[in-house]
Motif scaffolding. Structure first.
Motif, short mmCIF file in Angstrom:
data_model
loop_
_atom_site.label_atom_id
_atom_site.label_comp_id
_atom_site.label_asym_id
_atom_site.label_seq_id
_atom_site.Cartn_x
_atom_site.Cartn_y
_atom_site.Cartn_z
N TYR A 34 0.84 -1.20 0.00
CA TYR A 34 0.00 0.00 0.00
C TYR A 34 0.87 1.25 0.00
O TYR A 34 2.05 1.22 0.38
N ILE A 35 0.28 2.35 -0.44
CA ILE A 35 0.95 3.65 -0.43
C ILE A 35 0.59 4.34 0.89
O ILE A 35 -0.59 4.53 1.19
N ILE A 51 7.50 9.78 -1.55
CA ILE A 51 6.49 8.72 -1.53
C ILE A 51 6.93 7.73 -0.47
O ILE A 51 8.12 7.39 -0.37
N ARG A 52 5.98 7.31 0.35
CA ARG A 52 6.25 6.30 1.39
C ARG A 52 5.46 5.05 1.04
O ARG A 52 4.27 5.11 0.80
N MET A 53 6.16 3.92 1.01
CA MET A 53 5.59 2.65 0.55
C MET A 53 5.48 1.67 1.71
O MET A 53 6.42 1.52 2.48
N HIS A 73 9.78 -2.96 -3.84
CA HIS A 73 8.74 -2.13 -4.44
C HIS A 73 9.08 -1.68 -5.85
O HIS A 73 10.24 -1.46 -6.20
N LEU A 75 7.23 1.34 -8.37
CA LEU A 75 6.20 2.39 -8.43
C LEU A 75 5.79 2.59 -9.88
O LEU A 75 6.62 2.86 -10.74
N ASP A 103 10.90 4.40 0.99
CA ASP A 103 10.50 5.76 0.65
C ASP A 103 11.46 6.31 -0.39
O ASP A 103 12.58 5.80 -0.54
N LEU A 115 -0.61 6.83 -9.25
CA LEU A 115 0.49 6.10 -8.61
C LEU A 115 -0.05 4.76 -8.13
O LEU A 115 -1.15 4.67 -7.59
N GLN A 116 0.76 3.72 -8.32
CA GLN A 116 0.39 2.39 -7.85
C GLN A 116 1.66 1.61 -7.57
O GLN A 116 2.65 1.74 -8.30
N LEU A 117 1.66 0.81 -6.52
CA LEU A 117 2.81 -0.03 -6.19
C LEU A 117 2.57 -1.45 -6.67
O LEU A 117 1.45 -1.95 -6.63
N SER A 133 -0.92 -2.31 -4.95
CA SER A 133 -1.72 -1.40 -4.15
C SER A 133 -2.91 -0.89 -4.95
O SER A 133 -2.98 -1.07 -6.18
#
Length: 141
Positions: A34-35, A51-53, A73, A75, A103, A115-117, A133
């Motif tokens: 998740y983001i 961005i924090r993952m 991760h 992104l 991050d 944005l999607q992980l 995510s």
């Protein structure tokens, strides 16, 4: 040549011509990516932001570590999910965090962005089942 030698030779040749098949890395059933930040709908002033993952019920590790218990991760920016049975592309829309980062400071031009992980295994291939995510939308001003 002895019969035994010929049988060993044929067996070795048969193994040599069989292509290796890479099986997808299994993911725990309760894992979730998740983001953390930015939140969906955020308006960001200026183009640079952190961005924090996040990842639940698995660990984050660098590329090359083969384990069903950890991954790294990727992104996805302004794109849909890539094929989930192939290596994740590496370009301006598919950022790799193969050192195990959780991050990163990124920069985007003004406008709306998604944005999607997507979590990758040791070889940058999505897990099975794939761990991705929710896609969020942000606006850069």
């Amino acid at each position: 040549m002895s019969r035994r030698f010929l049988l060993r030779l044929l067996a070795a040749m048969a193994v040599a011509v069989v292509p290796s098949v890479s099986m997808p890395t299994s993911a725990p059933p309760n894992a979730e990516v998740y983001i953390i930040w930015p939140p969906d709908g955020a308006v960001i002033t200026g183009g640079k932001f952190w961005i924090r993952m996040g990842l639940r019920n698995m660990g984050v590790c660098p590329k090359g570590i083969e384990s069903s218990k950890c991954g790294h991760h990727h992104l996805l920016i302004d794109v849909d999910l890539p094929p989930l049975d192939k290596e994740i592309p590496s370009d301006k829309n598919h950022l790799h965090f193969g050192a195990g980062e959780t991050d990163a400071r990124i920069e985007l031009p003004p406008g709306k962005h998604t944005l999607q992980l997507l979590l990758g295994d040791a070889k940058h291939v999505p897990f099975d089942p794939p761990l991705y995510s929710k896609k969020i939308t942000i606006t850069v001003k």
